[in-house]
Scaffold this active site. Structure first.
Site, mmCIF file in Angstrom:
data_model
loop_
_atom_site.group_PDB
_atom_site.id
_atom_site.type_symbol
_atom_site.label_atom_id
_atom_site.label_comp_id
_atom_site.label_asym_id
_atom_site.label_seq_id
_atom_site.Cartn_x
_atom_site.Cartn_y
_atom_site.Cartn_z
ATOM 1 N N GLY A 31 31.376 29.480 -28.331
ATOM 2 C CA GLY A 31 32.732 29.037 -28.611
ATOM 3 C C GLY A 31 33.697 30.178 -28.862
ATOM 4 O O GLY A 31 33.420 31.333 -28.556
ATOM 5 N N HIS A 37 34.893 33.946 -20.860
ATOM 6 C CA HIS A 37 34.161 32.682 -20.691
ATOM 7 C C HIS A 37 34.732 31.906 -19.494
ATOM 8 O O HIS A 37 33.993 31.322 -18.715
ATOM 9 C CB HIS A 37 34.313 31.804 -21.935
ATOM 10 C CG HIS A 37 33.707 32.388 -23.174
ATOM 11 N ND1 HIS A 37 34.459 32.782 -24.259
ATOM 12 C CD2 HIS A 37 32.412 32.641 -23.507
ATOM 13 C CE1 HIS A 37 33.655 33.243 -25.197
ATOM 14 N NE2 HIS A 37 32.420 33.185 -24.775
ATOM 15 N N GLN A 148 28.553 40.284 -18.017
ATOM 16 C CA GLN A 148 27.926 41.620 -18.021
ATOM 17 C C GLN A 148 28.205 42.411 -19.295
ATOM 18 O O GLN A 148 27.534 43.392 -19.582
ATOM 19 C CB GLN A 148 28.369 42.441 -16.808
ATOM 20 C CG GLN A 148 27.454 43.671 -16.613
ATOM 21 C CD GLN A 148 27.987 44.691 -15.660
ATOM 22 O OE1 GLN A 148 28.505 44.332 -14.611
ATOM 23 N NE2 GLN A 148 27.862 45.969 -15.998
ATOM 24 N N ARG A 187 34.544 38.525 -30.940
ATOM 25 C CA ARG A 187 34.555 39.362 -32.155
ATOM 26 C C ARG A 187 35.772 40.295 -32.215
ATOM 27 O O ARG A 187 36.016 40.880 -33.275
ATOM 28 C CB ARG A 187 33.267 40.187 -32.249
ATOM 29 C CG ARG A 187 32.049 39.332 -32.566
ATOM 30 C CD ARG A 187 30.807 40.148 -32.812
ATOM 31 N NE ARG A 187 29.744 39.372 -33.406
ATOM 32 C CZ ARG A 187 28.684 38.873 -32.752
ATOM 33 N NH1 ARG A 187 28.555 39.087 -31.458
ATOM 34 N NH2 ARG A 187 27.763 38.164 -33.381
#
Ligand code: PAF
Length: 282
Positions: A31, A37, A148, A187
């Site tokens: 998430g 994503h 990657q 992050r």
């Protein structure tokens, strides 16, 4: 777009899709979605009929001192992004459903997980492969997509799928970057302004290494030193590792030849970021 929160309902949906002869693409995530994503979703939409995105913050892959508690969560925003990107199903299983009381089965891929992040994040890849094999068994995808940026993770999952004859194609898609080159990561939101500025050095140092190698440098030690020096010039940076490895087995190399990967893990303040580039030298 459907949201399915329950494993048995997900299995029923998968059975229905298989009966209709539809291929399934899986994008596993924790998430807090970003363009990285969404690039996986885009690839999945191109190659498969039904795109399932899982959102599950997997406690098994976090060590006790890591950021499980504060890992960013925003399901509403994720659902909106997934819908806009054309995801067909968001699979959002509960912790209790994934790891019921008495849960005792784990999957480990050896060797590939020894070096790089495996060295400092004990148990991390065991947590990843365990949750991913569960997701594979539930969603039964034809193709699964990984980024990657987490190269070691993608290679480890690929190896697991191949060693265990799972019949699932695991695709590793290119890193998606911010304008200044910082690899997109959930992050990144932990970084303060100064750390965020400093973090651009990761990509700059990888590009500089690529240039050194292109210009003929073959001594891995010299290239790693140049990368370390660039990163150390940033005040908030603390290097965990800078490594040149062969791109298949992820073993350290001394001389640069064939397909190699330059991989870095660096703390900016308290936030640990990773990045890498692969280079082929003939
Ligand atoms: O890369 C991630 O977000 C996670 O490691 C994954 C693959 C979803 C497994 O929890």
């Amino acid at each position: 777009m459907k949201t399915i929160e329950n494993i048995s309902r997900m299995s029923t949906f998968v059975k229905m899709m298989k009966k209709e002869g539809k291929s399934i693409g899986l994008v596993p995530t924790m998430g807090y979605l970003h363009e990285g994503h969404l690039s996986l979703v885009k690839a999945a939409k191109k190659h498969t009929d039904v795109v399932v995105m899982s959102i599950f913050i997997n406690p098994l892959q976090f060590a006790p001192h890591e950021d499980l508690e504060k890992y960013p969560r925003d399901l509403k925003h994720d659902e909106e992004m997934a819908r806009t990107a054309g995801v067909d199903v968001v699979f959002y299983p509960s912790l209790k459903d994934m790891y019921p009381e008495g849960y005792a089965t784990y999957v480990t891929v050896e060797k590939l997980t020894d070096n790089l992040c495996g060295e400092s994040r004990t148990g991390h890849f065991r947590g990843v492969t365990t949750v991913v094999i569960k997701l594979f068994n539930i969603v039964k995808p034809d193709v699964a997509y990984f980024g990657q940026k987490d190269m070691q993770q993608a290679l480890t999952v690929k190896k697991m799928a191949s060693d265990l004859n799972m019949g699932i194609e695991v695709k590793m898609m290119p890193v998606v970057r911010e304008k200044d080159g910082l690899a997109m990561s959930s992050r990144n939101m932990y970084l303060n302004d100064a750390e965020r500025k400093d973090a651009a050095v990761l990509h700059q140092s990888l590009k500089n290494a690529e240039t050194l190698i292109k210009n003929g440098e073959r001594d891995a030690g010299k290239v790693m030193k140049a990368v370390e020096e660039m990163i150390r010039s940033k005040q908030s940076a603390r290097i965990e590792y800078v490594k040149l490895v062969d791109a298949r087995e992820l073993k350290d190399v001394k001389m640069i030849t064939g397909e190699i990967a330059l991989s870095v893990a660096v703390f900016f303040g308290k936030t640990r970021l990773i990045d890498n580039t692969t280079i082929t030298v003939r």
